[in-house]
Motif scaffolding. Sequence first.
Motif, short mmCIF file in Angstrom:
data_model
loop_
_atom_site.label_atom_id
_atom_site.label_comp_id
_atom_site.label_asym_id
_atom_site.label_seq_id
_atom_site.Cartn_x
_atom_site.Cartn_y
_atom_site.Cartn_z
N ARG A 107 6.16 26.18 1.02
CA ARG A 107 6.03 25.77 2.43
C ARG A 107 6.58 26.86 3.35
NH1 ARG A 107 7.58 20.73 0.34
NH2 ARG A 107 9.73 21.07 0.99
N ILE A 109 6.68 30.12 2.70
CA ILE A 109 5.72 31.23 2.69
C ILE A 109 4.51 30.91 3.55
CG2 ILE A 109 4.08 32.47 1.21
CD1 ILE A 109 6.24 32.23 -1.04
N LYS A 110 4.02 29.67 3.47
CA LYS A 110 2.88 29.26 4.28
C LYS A 110 3.22 29.34 5.77
CE LYS A 110 -0.16 25.38 5.28
NZ LYS A 110 -0.37 23.95 5.15
N GLN A 112 5.49 31.17 7.20
CA GLN A 112 5.64 32.58 7.57
C GLN A 112 4.26 33.23 7.73
OE1 GLN A 112 7.91 34.85 4.75
NE2 GLN A 112 8.23 36.53 6.17
N ALA A 113 3.33 32.93 6.84
CA ALA A 113 1.98 33.49 6.93
C ALA A 113 1.27 32.99 8.18
CB ALA A 113 1.18 33.14 5.67
N GLU A 114 1.47 31.72 8.50
CA GLU A 114 0.83 31.16 9.71
C GLU A 114 1.41 31.81 10.96
OE1 GLU A 114 1.50 26.97 9.11
OE2 GLU A 114 -0.34 26.75 7.93
N ARG A 115 2.71 32.04 10.97
CA ARG A 115 3.33 32.72 12.13
C ARG A 115 2.82 34.14 12.26
NH1 ARG A 115 7.91 30.01 10.26
NH2 ARG A 115 8.65 31.90 9.23
N ALA A 116 2.67 34.82 11.12
CA ALA A 116 2.17 36.20 11.13
C ALA A 116 0.71 36.24 11.60
CB ALA A 116 2.31 36.83 9.75
N GLY A 117 -0.04 35.20 11.27
CA GLY A 117 -1.46 35.13 11.66
C GLY A 117 -1.61 34.88 13.15
N GLU A 118 -0.60 34.32 13.79
CA GLU A 118 -0.67 34.04 15.22
C GLU A 118 -0.39 35.28 16.04
OE1 GLU A 118 2.14 30.90 15.81
OE2 GLU A 118 0.91 29.41 14.79
N ASP A 119 0.34 36.26 15.47
CA ASP A 119 0.66 37.47 16.21
C ASP A 119 -0.56 38.37 16.28
OD1 ASP A 119 3.27 36.63 16.45
OD2 ASP A 119 3.96 37.72 14.67
#
Length: 120
Positions: A107, A109-110, A112-119
Motif C-alpha cells: 500500500r 509503494i502504491k 508513493q507511485a500514485e503521488r509520483a504520477g501526479e507530479d
Amino acid sequence: MSAADDSVQHRLLSDEADLVFKALADHTRRRILVRLSQSPDDAGAVARDLGLSRQAVAKQLRILESGGIVSSTTRSSRRVHSVSPSQIREVSDLLGIVAQGWDRRLRGIKAQAERAGEDP
C-alpha cells in the motif's frame, strides 16, 4: 521493531516452527493432512484411501506428529490420528501476520507511485 513483531519473528524462527514447516513441506504429508482433516483414522485406512503403503503413511504420520500438526489416540487396538487444529491455526496466524506486513508495504509503494504520477 515492536514487541508484537519480535514475538512473530521469534515464533517463525523457532525450532518448533522448523518442525511444523518441515512437516508441511512434503506433498505426501499434505495429502495425509487433507485426508485426516476429513475424518480421523488409523494409518491403514489412510493408506488405503491414498493408495500408499501403511509403512509409508506411518512414517509420514510420525513427522506430522513431531511438528504438532497431527495427534493420535488409542481406541481399542487402533491408533487413530487426527489434525491438531490449534497448531494449524498458529501457522495460519503467523503467515497472516507476515502477509499483513507485505500488504502495508505494498500500500505504501502504491501510494508513493500514485503521488509520483501526479507530479508533472
